[in-house]
Design a protein around this motif. Sequence first.
Motif, PDB file in Angstrom:
ATOM      1  N   THR A 202       0.970  -1.152  -0.043  1.00 41.43           N
ATOM      2  CA  THR A 202      -0.121  -0.007   0.236  1.00 41.43           C
ATOM      3  C   THR A 202       1.073   1.125   0.155  1.00 41.43           C
ATOM      4  OG1 THR A 202      -2.081  -1.457   0.847  1.00 41.43           O
ATOM      5  CG2 THR A 202      -2.182   1.387   1.339  1.00 41.43           C
ATOM      6  N   ALA A 203       1.886   0.794   0.643  1.00 41.47           N
ATOM      7  CA  ALA A 203       2.672   2.214   0.729  1.00 41.47           C
ATOM      8  C   ALA A 203       3.511   2.437  -0.440  1.00 41.47           C
ATOM      9  CB  ALA A 203       3.713   2.080   1.829  1.00 41.47           C
ATOM     10  N   GLU A 204       3.915   1.535  -1.434  1.00 42.62           N
ATOM     11  CA  GLU A 204       4.597   1.824  -2.180  1.00 42.62           C
ATOM     12  C   GLU A 204       3.740   2.352  -3.643  1.00 42.62           C
ATOM     13  OE1 GLU A 204       6.277  -1.884  -3.064  1.00 42.62           O
ATOM     14  OE2 GLU A 204       7.902  -2.094  -1.929  1.00 42.62           O
ATOM     15  N   THR A 205       2.297   1.755  -3.130  1.00 42.70           N
ATOM     16  CA  THR A 205       1.276   2.423  -4.404  1.00 42.70           C
ATOM     17  C   THR A 205       1.398   3.981  -4.071  1.00 42.70           C
ATOM     18  OG1 THR A 205       0.810  -0.067  -4.408  1.00 42.70           O
ATOM     19  CG2 THR A 205      -0.733   1.840  -5.249  1.00 42.70           C
ATOM     20  N   VAL A 206       1.156   3.999  -2.834  1.00 43.68           N
ATOM     21  CA  VAL A 206       0.443   5.776  -3.174  1.00 43.68           C
ATOM     22  C   VAL A 206       1.691   6.422  -2.824  1.00 43.68           C
ATOM     23  CG1 VAL A 206       0.253   7.111  -1.720  1.00 43.68           C
ATOM     24  CG2 VAL A 206      -0.830   5.552  -0.685  1.00 43.68           C
ATOM     25  N   VAL A 207       3.481   5.725  -2.604  1.00 42.24           N
ATOM     26  CA  VAL A 207       4.466   7.009  -3.192  1.00 42.24           C
ATOM     27  C   VAL A 207       4.691   6.766  -4.289  1.00 42.24           C
ATOM     28  CG1 VAL A 207       6.842   7.079  -2.674  1.00 42.24           C
ATOM     29  CG2 VAL A 207       4.975   6.804  -0.620  1.00 42.24           C
ATOM     30  N   GLU A 253       9.531   5.516   7.800  1.00 36.99           N
ATOM     31  CA  GLU A 253      10.463   6.904   6.746  1.00 36.99           C
ATOM     32  C   GLU A 253      10.768   6.403   5.220  1.00 36.99           C
ATOM     33  OE1 GLU A 253      14.442   6.328   8.483  1.00 36.99           O
ATOM     34  OE2 GLU A 253      13.666   6.140  10.581  1.00 36.99           O
ATOM     35  N   ILE A 254       9.858   7.334   4.369  1.00 42.89           N
ATOM     36  CA  ILE A 254      10.118   7.720   2.838  1.00 42.89           C
ATOM     37  C   ILE A 254      11.515   8.842   2.235  1.00 42.89           C
ATOM     38  CG2 ILE A 254       8.955   8.250   0.808  1.00 42.89           C
ATOM     39  CD1 ILE A 254       6.137   7.955   2.651  1.00 42.89           C
ATOM     40  N   THR A 255      11.996   8.533   1.633  1.00 44.19           N
ATOM     41  CA  THR A 255      13.219   9.196   1.130  1.00 44.19           C
ATOM     42  C   THR A 255      13.331   9.640  -0.492  1.00 44.19           C
ATOM     43  OG1 THR A 255      14.889   8.752   2.760  1.00 44.19           O
ATOM     44  CG2 THR A 255      15.305   9.412   0.189  1.00 44.19           C
ATOM     45  N   LEU A 256      12.788  10.979  -0.742  1.00 43.72           N
ATOM     46  CA  LEU A 256      12.207  11.325  -2.346  1.00 43.72           C
ATOM     47  C   LEU A 256      13.257  12.128  -2.710  1.00 43.72           C
ATOM     48  CD1 LEU A 256       8.212  12.049  -1.793  1.00 43.72           C
ATOM     49  CD2 LEU A 256       9.196   9.768  -2.576  1.00 43.72           C
ATOM     50  N   PHE A 257      13.728  12.365  -4.233  1.00 41.77           N
ATOM     51  CA  PHE A 257      14.472  12.919  -4.549  1.00 41.77           C
ATOM     52  C   PHE A 257      14.015  13.543  -5.918  1.00 41.77           C
ATOM     53  CE2 PHE A 257      17.588  13.800  -8.091  1.00 41.77           C
ATOM     54  CZ  PHE A 257      18.173  14.336  -7.824  1.00 41.77           C
ATOM     55  N   THR A 271       1.121  11.890   2.925  1.00 39.89           N
ATOM     56  CA  THR A 271       0.898  11.924   4.242  1.00 39.89           C
ATOM     57  C   THR A 271      -1.306  11.387   4.130  1.00 39.89           C
ATOM     58  OG1 THR A 271       2.739  12.710   5.398  1.00 39.89           O
ATOM     59  CG2 THR A 271       0.408  12.667   7.066  1.00 39.89           C
ATOM     60  N   LEU A 272      -1.002  12.540   3.517  1.00 40.18           N
ATOM     61  CA  LEU A 272      -2.891  12.642   3.651  1.00 40.18           C
ATOM     62  C   LEU A 272      -3.187  11.100   2.522  1.00 40.18           C
ATOM     63  CD1 LEU A 272      -3.689  16.142   2.510  1.00 40.18           C
ATOM     64  CD2 LEU A 272      -3.706  14.905   5.269  1.00 40.18           C
ATOM     65  N   ASP A 273      -2.557  10.755   2.047  1.00 44.58           N
ATOM     66  CA  ASP A 273      -3.096   9.623   0.787  1.00 44.58           C
ATOM     67  C   ASP A 273      -3.122   7.595   1.856  1.00 44.58           C
ATOM     68  OD1 ASP A 273      -4.069  11.140  -0.482  1.00 44.58           O
ATOM     69  OD2 ASP A 273      -3.339  10.644  -2.616  1.00 44.58           O
ATOM     70  N   LEU A 274      -1.400   7.802   2.402  1.00 47.18           N
ATOM     71  CA  LEU A 274      -1.311   7.015   3.174  1.00 47.18           C
ATOM     72  C   LEU A 274      -1.656   7.166   4.097  1.00 47.18           C
ATOM     73  CD1 LEU A 274       2.560   7.007   3.502  1.00 47.18           C
ATOM     74  CD2 LEU A 274       1.109   5.653   1.733  1.00 47.18           C
ATOM     75  N   LEU A 275      -1.799   7.661   5.028  1.00 48.19           N
ATOM     76  CA  LEU A 275      -3.506   7.432   6.568  1.00 48.19           C
ATOM     77  C   LEU A 275      -5.060   6.641   6.205  1.00 48.19           C
ATOM     78  CD1 LEU A 275      -2.176  10.513   8.471  1.00 48.19           C
ATOM     79  CD2 LEU A 275      -1.366   8.533   9.015  1.00 48.19           C
ATOM     80  N   ALA A 276      -5.422   7.854   4.628  1.00 46.77           N
ATOM     81  CA  ALA A 276      -6.453   7.604   4.206  1.00 46.77           C
ATOM     82  C   ALA A 276      -6.070   5.252   4.004  1.00 46.77           C
ATOM     83  CB  ALA A 276      -6.990   8.191   2.985  1.00 46.77           C
TER      84      ALA A 276
END
Length: 297
Positions: A202-207, A253-257, A271-276
């Motif tokens: 789920t986290a990978e899909t949202v990010v 923990e999420i790291t973005l370039f 953050t909002l989409d992950l929490l939802a």
Amino acid sequence: MFERRNLTRLPFDLAPLLRIDLFASILLLAVLWIARKILVGSIRARTELAAHDQRRLITSSRNVFLALVLFGLVLIWAPQLRTFALSLTAVAVAIVVATKELILCLSGAVLRATTRAFTVGDWIEMGGFRGEVIDHTLLATTLQEFGTGPHAYMPVGQVMTLPNSMLLTMPVRNQTTLREHAYHRFALTLDPRPDLAGLRGTAETVVHRHYAPFRDRAAGINEAMERRTLSDLPDPDPTIRFRTSDLGKLRLEITLFCPSQMADTLESEITLDLLAALPPPEPKPEGPPAPPAQGAG
């Protein structure tokens, strides 16, 4: 100074020479002042240049003209300065001690110029202060301060003036390569802990959904930075890690370039989409059933 000396032994009169030197000095200052005004006007008229490029050119021209003024005045007044210096040898040591900080600032300016540590428009961090260089002189460097945390790439409206003597005692980190893209890291504390089944997917899909519009450009800039800096930078793809906090809470923990100006927006949207999208918390185990009530005997 020369009136106290016995000038009758000299084959010529020094008074006309002094007047010539004064006239030459005034003429030098006037010519250089007019030339700099013309140059600054032509730089400001080039609207195709970015604001930080215009500031860099104007600052460089001012420093060049200042150096020309000092060099020209020294050449014009060299004989008088030589005589004056010989008469003040005893005072020179006291002057050096009194102007120690100014000498250190001048030395720092020489160090900056020779090492090319930074120039106007660069993003630097020096002595715990971070910001964009908007001006630098022989004595000080002026920064437009950046914020911290989610505002690490945004000016806060404060201007700092740092003495160049700091260049001799503190390291300078040039972060200009992060002007367009930067490695932005943020964390989510998941409390109560959600259902762990499918949590990573789920986290990978949202990010990846939010990062997809920036992926190709980020990869190209990352490759260009590696060629320019001759270093092996981290992979530009988003990274997701699961850790625990000091209190034993689950942390994501999420790291973005990503583009520096979009870092705060991406963090908020992810953050909002992950929490939802995260599954509901795991149900707490029920305790043992209560014993049945006994009737009256």
